[in-house]
Design an enzyme around this catalytic site. Structure first.
Site, short mmCIF file in Angstrom:
data_model
loop_
_atom_site.label_atom_id
_atom_site.label_comp_id
_atom_site.label_asym_id
_atom_site.label_seq_id
_atom_site.Cartn_x
_atom_site.Cartn_y
_atom_site.Cartn_z
N SER A 70 87.24 70.37 113.44
CA SER A 70 87.00 69.77 114.76
C SER A 70 86.09 68.56 114.65
O SER A 70 85.97 67.95 113.59
CB SER A 70 86.36 70.82 115.68
N HIS A 98 88.36 84.63 110.81
CA HIS A 98 87.84 83.95 112.00
C HIS A 98 86.78 84.80 112.71
O HIS A 98 85.77 84.29 113.19
CB HIS A 98 88.99 83.60 112.97
#
Ligand code: HPA
Length: 252
Positions: free
Chosen positions: A195, A230
């Site tokens: 990101s 995750h």
């Protein structure tokens, strides 16, 4: 809660919170809340751990806008689409943007759970939000040196370890291979994530001052005997987000 509340508050500072870092918003108290779906051009995130809302809070009496959760290229969006929130914040009058994220640690001297101030980035995404213009924008100081110095001073005052390094952005959504991490390390990456870079580029092109902080949630692939999950990234982010909140509160 209506959009007009955000417009009336005229926040000049905003923070984008990455995976599992949402607790920072709750730590400061919520004055107003607007779901991304209520903002034209934005939509809710599809990733667990990313709430998808703007939160208006106050730090030392100043309004601060928090974007809790972000969109990612790996959701199948364009770089222009994932940066709609940055353009929206700019339209509200935001001039200073802190981008936070969860990242994998590459540099040996780092430790999982620590924070890394982003000094520069490697855009390995193969795309940018500036496709179509404006062209040839200067990127020699994406992450404001003056703001970095303030972060370093604030961390020292808090007795908080704050590393500094280069953030490499990859498309994802899969984690990297050990060979990819060796390549990134060889070209100067200290941490890796999926990101931040599109938002930083968009914010700079709009003339905003940018800072970036990575929460090192895991060792990057192949650096330790482990596999990546995750859920683990989100949970390390959650336990360490109190440190991030303290650091941001001191700097703002
Ligand atoms: N790689 C890419 N993105 C990440 C990682 C990682 O190891 N950890 C958190 N986000």
């Amino acid at each position: 809660m209506s959009l007009s509340l955000l417009q009336q508050a005229c926040p000049e500072t905003a923070i984008v919170l990455g995976s599992g870092l949402g607790a920072v918003a709750e730590a400061w108290g919520i004055e107003a809340e607007v779901g991304y779906a209520e903002v034209p051009g934005l939509s809710a995130s599809t990733v667990p751990g990313h709430a998808g809302r703007f939160v208006l809070t106050r730090v030392k009496d100043q309004p601060v806008l928090i974007a809790q959760g972000r969109r990612h290229l790996y959701e199948g969006l364009t770089a222009h689409e994932v940066t709609a929130g940055v353009r929206f914040m700019h339209s509200l009058g935001v001039k200073r943007l802190v981008l936070t994220n969860a990242a994998g640690a590459i540099k040996d001297s780092f430790a999982v759970g620590d924070l890394m101030l982003i000094t520069d980035h490697l855009n390995l995404l193969g795309t940018t939000p500036l496709l179509g213009g404006p062209h040839f924008h200067d990127m020699s100081e994406v992450y404001s040196l003056e703001w970095r110095e303030r972060f370093v001073r604030a961390a020292a005052e808090l007795g908080l370890p704050l590393h500094q390094g280069v953030y490499a952005a990859t498309l994802g959504p899969q984690y990297e291979t050990p060979a990819e991490i060796r390549l990134m390390r060889a070209v100067g990456a200290d941490a890796v994530g999926m990101s931040t870079v599109p938002e930083a580029i968009q914010a700079r092109a709009l003339g905003m001052t940018v800072a970036g902080v990575s929460m090192l949630t895991n060792w990057a692939a192949g650096l330790k005997a482990q596999t990546l999950h995750h859920a683990e990234v989100v949970s390390v982010g959650q336990t360490a987000s109190a440190q991030l909140a303290a650091l941001l509160q001191k700097v703002l």
